[in-house]
Design a protein around this motif. Structure first.
Motif, PDB file in Angstrom:
ATOM      1  N   LEU A   1      54.153  12.940  26.731  1.00 51.43           N
ATOM      2  CA  LEU A   1      53.655  11.607  26.413  1.00 51.43           C
ATOM      3  C   LEU A   1      54.762  10.570  26.648  1.00 51.43           C
ATOM      4  O   LEU A   1      54.541   9.532  27.263  1.00 51.43           O
TER       5      LEU A   1
ATOM      6  N   MET B   1      46.812  16.317  29.854  1.00 50.37           N
ATOM      7  CA  MET B   1      46.959  15.141  30.704  1.00 50.37           C
ATOM      8  C   MET B   1      48.011  15.262  31.785  1.00 50.37           C
ATOM      9  O   MET B   1      47.975  14.529  32.772  1.00 50.37           O
TER      10      MET B   1
ATOM     11  N   PHE C   1      48.340  17.827  19.525  1.00 51.07           N
ATOM     12  CA  PHE C   1      47.940  18.336  18.221  1.00 51.07           C
ATOM     13  C   PHE C   1      46.455  18.645  18.109  1.00 51.07           C
ATOM     14  O   PHE C   1      46.036  19.390  17.235  1.00 51.07           O
ATOM     15  N   LEU C   2      45.688  18.075  19.009  1.00 52.12           N
ATOM     16  CA  LEU C   2      44.274  18.434  19.002  1.00 52.12           C
ATOM     17  C   LEU C   2      44.130  19.915  19.262  1.00 52.12           C
ATOM     18  O   LEU C   2      43.343  20.606  18.622  1.00 52.12           O
ATOM     19  N   GLU C   3      44.887  20.396  20.228  1.00 55.17           N
ATOM     20  CA  GLU C   3      44.818  21.816  20.537  1.00 55.17           C
ATOM     21  C   GLU C   3      45.262  22.620  19.315  1.00 55.17           C
ATOM     22  O   GLU C   3      44.673  23.654  18.987  1.00 55.17           O
TER      23      GLU C   3
ATOM     24  N   PHE D   1      44.973  21.792  16.161  1.00 54.80           N
ATOM     25  CA  PHE D   1      43.900  21.807  15.165  1.00 54.80           C
ATOM     26  C   PHE D   1      42.768  22.727  15.593  1.00 54.80           C
ATOM     27  O   PHE D   1      42.208  23.466  14.793  1.00 54.80           O
TER      28      PHE D   1
ATOM     29  N   TYR E   1      53.595   7.331  23.994  1.00 56.45           N
ATOM     30  CA  TYR E   1      53.663   6.676  25.296  1.00 56.45           C
ATOM     31  C   TYR E   1      54.506   5.412  25.217  1.00 56.45           C
ATOM     32  O   TYR E   1      55.421   5.196  26.007  1.00 56.45           O
TER      33      TYR E   1
ATOM     34  N   ASN F   1      52.009  14.721  12.776  1.00 54.09           N
ATOM     35  CA  ASN F   1      51.877  14.009  14.030  1.00 54.09           C
ATOM     36  C   ASN F   1      50.408  13.943  14.432  1.00 54.09           C
ATOM     37  O   ASN F   1      49.889  14.826  15.106  1.00 54.09           O
ATOM     38  N   PHE F   2      49.776  12.879  13.984  1.00 51.73           N
ATOM     39  CA  PHE F   2      48.358  12.748  14.266  1.00 51.73           C
ATOM     40  C   PHE F   2      48.114  11.763  15.397  1.00 51.73           C
ATOM     41  O   PHE F   2      47.059  11.145  15.458  1.00 51.73           O
ATOM     42  N   ARG F   3      49.103  11.607  16.247  1.00 49.48           N
ATOM     43  CA  ARG F   3      48.913  10.670  17.343  1.00 49.48           C
ATOM     44  C   ARG F   3      49.098  11.325  18.700  1.00 49.48           C
ATOM     45  O   ARG F   3      48.715  10.785  19.715  1.00 49.48           O
ATOM     46  N   ASN F   4      49.702  12.478  18.704  1.00 49.65           N
ATOM     47  CA  ASN F   4      49.977  13.140  19.969  1.00 49.65           C
ATOM     48  C   ASN F   4      48.863  14.127  20.314  1.00 49.65           C
ATOM     49  O   ASN F   4      48.616  15.060  19.556  1.00 49.65           O
ATOM     50  N   PRO F   5      48.217  13.915  21.457  1.00 48.86           N
ATOM     51  CA  PRO F   5      47.076  14.756  21.807  1.00 48.86           C
ATOM     52  C   PRO F   5      47.358  16.260  21.798  1.00 48.86           C
ATOM     53  O   PRO F   5      46.420  17.037  21.654  1.00 48.86           O
TER      54      PRO F   5
END
Lengths: 333, 333
Positions: free
Chosen positions: B245, B275, B74-76, B78, B220, B68-72
DNA sequence: TGAATTTTTGCAACCGATTGCAAAATTTTG
DNA sequence: CAAAATTTTGCAATCGGTTGCAAAAATTCA
């Protein structure tokens, strides 16, 4: 782990034969290839890329150095980067610069893993990187980097100065007079270049900037705080923000003061991240072609691996305004 | 590249001596250590982790598999993952499952690189993974995984069923009657478990769900579309969404129809992403302790590398409601 | 001081592949 | 069918480290 030797024994061939059936473009007869593949399957053999790397002096590993793990635009970067590499048979080794006490450390680490190439996705480049890797013959691509032929690395990105000019032109065209800039962190070269372009174009158009300030980092809260301060000090008609995230924070600060967008105040963002299109913001913004930048970086780094002493290249992509609803429309002329 | 041998020659010692000064806890006298370090510095020597890996059968590489490289959120993931590994001297090898035609392929690749361990950060686990790696003796951690002792991998996550119950209880407590669920993709086990808990608790409280449907993915736009359809078919008083989202998309769809939040309709999200706190949404949501999950996963995988046949473990963290403004308040009782 | 003990050192085998080279096997050609 | 040309194969060295073992050096002890 099953090794080459065991497969060779089982297939009744030499180790070289096994090695050759697993290396692209080596010469093996169909007969032995079949024997080997059969034996390999039966044993569940997987060639060791570690051993191969040692022998060939190629790791197929590409380092990705990033320092912004909080801004959603980086998700797209990670996605495209990993996809692009995977497709070409390379692998990403991720380095998080944000916390590593010492950039030197990650540098060592990347050299120790003998990565075949490096993509740096930061607007600011740790100054010791280029030299260290050039000396080692490792190609370095600076994505989102500053145009600067002297740095000795390949740059793939945009012309930030031009973007600043574009922003100024856009705001003036719409009849805004009291125009402010709320940039990203002041130390980033991208911020500086955008600022320079912005001020220069404003100057050409005979407009004095109402305010120039900078957010602490590329975040919603930094944008919000900076905007709150700004509003306490003055009134502005339109704001050019250094990043969409900062811009959204600023918008919410303005709304919090009861200002209507775009009637009372206009906003122009930067990046055109996904969220910019959400109806709660519907942000007019400058689109940065992240996809092009990353795909091009990947392509370039892979090309460099095959052809190490290619001369330096700078690849620039152009930005464009995405019209949504946070700026008032162009006056009919 | 400078090698061990050259350093040894320059320092006037054997290769073993050099190797030992660069390996933790090996026995070297101060005198030779100094000689070696001097020579290494002068030559700019960096030990090759590739060669070391071959000899020690340890790569210090940990695979991170995500889709899932679209849901923010996942930044956390990474960020924490790379930080956690770096701090412990390990390195992340990223695998993007979203596009890799074949999960088998990435599996092979991870085995070929001889990663020391794997963290899978997906709610759905490719079914061939656990076996393949257990056979190879590689520890696999399933972060955000399903509680299921039989799968043979370590699971670190939350109790999704309980979260579903919590959501139902929260909505009923606030006096909502017409309650709907808008889940993430139906195939995800996390969705299924949350749904089960939700329905079960609703049943206990004697409330019939008004609607149950699922967004196409964790985005979204998927939330927005699903909500638009829902609103065309019926009226609901409150919605439990499978992801923040999705929830934001749903909120914007509702606002687009002129509905006021929380007066006309209430929303309860899931994850508590950054968010969710933005004032344009200010979402009441269930907090998933991502930080705990990732840190614990990293700690566990590293521990497993040192102690390979540790018995399977399931680590569950608890979720909690974060009260913001998208649900009406609890009635004074 | 000399024996007993401990620490440091170097030798050489090994990790699991690749690859240049020459011999063996196969195919092409006259 | 034999000779020439080509392809396939195996040998053995190599990539850059680690590590068990025994010898050498340094230290401790009586």
């Amino acid at each position: 782990m099953v090794t080459l030797k065991e497969v060779a024994a089982r297939a009744g061939v030499s180790r070289s034969a096994v090695s050759r059936t697993f290396t692209e473009g080596a010469s093996v007869s169909d007969k032995t290839r079949r024997k080997v593949e059969l034996a390999a399957d039966e044993l569940g053999y997987q060639p060791s890329l570690i051993a191969r790397s040692l022998a060939t002096n190629r790791t197929k590993l590409i380092g990705l150095v990033a320092n912004n793990f909080r801004n959603p635009v980086f998700l797209e970067v990670f996605d495209l980067f990993t996809q692009g590499l995977q497709k070409r048979g390379f692998r990403p080794l991720l380095v998080n610069l944000s916390t590593e006490t010492d950039p030197e450390k990650s540098l060592h680490m990347l050299r120790q893993y003998r990565v075949d190439g490096i993509i740096i996705a930061t607007s600011t480049l740790p100054p010791t990187f280029p030299d260290a890797f050039r000396k080692a013959g490792v190609p370095v691509i600076h994505a989102f980097g500053k145009i600067d032929a002297s740095s000795g690395v390949h740059v793939v990105g945009i012309d930030n100065r031009k973007c600043g000019e574009m922003a100024a032109q856009t705001l003036v065209d719409r009849g805004y007079k009291k125009i402010a800039l709320l940039g990203g962190p002041q130390s980033a070269t991208s911020t500086q270049d955008r600022l320079a372009g912005f001020l220069s174009q404003l100057g050409k158009l005979g407009v004095e900037p109402a305010d120039v300030r900078f957010a602490r980092d590329y975040s919603y809260s930094a944008g919000r705080e900076a905007m709150t301060e700004l509003l306490a000090e003055m009134e502005v008609e339109a704001l050019f923000c250094g990043d969409d995230l900062i811009c959204m924070g600023a918008m919410d600060a303005a709304r919090g003061k009861g200002l209507k967008i775009p009637e009372d105040i206009g906003f122009l963002g930067f990046n055109d991240m996904n969220m910019a299109g959400w109806s709660a913001y519907d942000l007019t913004t400058i689109h940065q072609p992240i996809r092009d930048i990353i795909l091009s970086s990947v392509e370039l780094v892979v090309a460099m691996v095959g052809e190490p002493d290619r001369s330096n290249e700078t690849r620039l992509f152009s930005c464009s305004i995405v019209e949504r609803s946070t700026l008032r429309p162009l006056p009919a002329s």
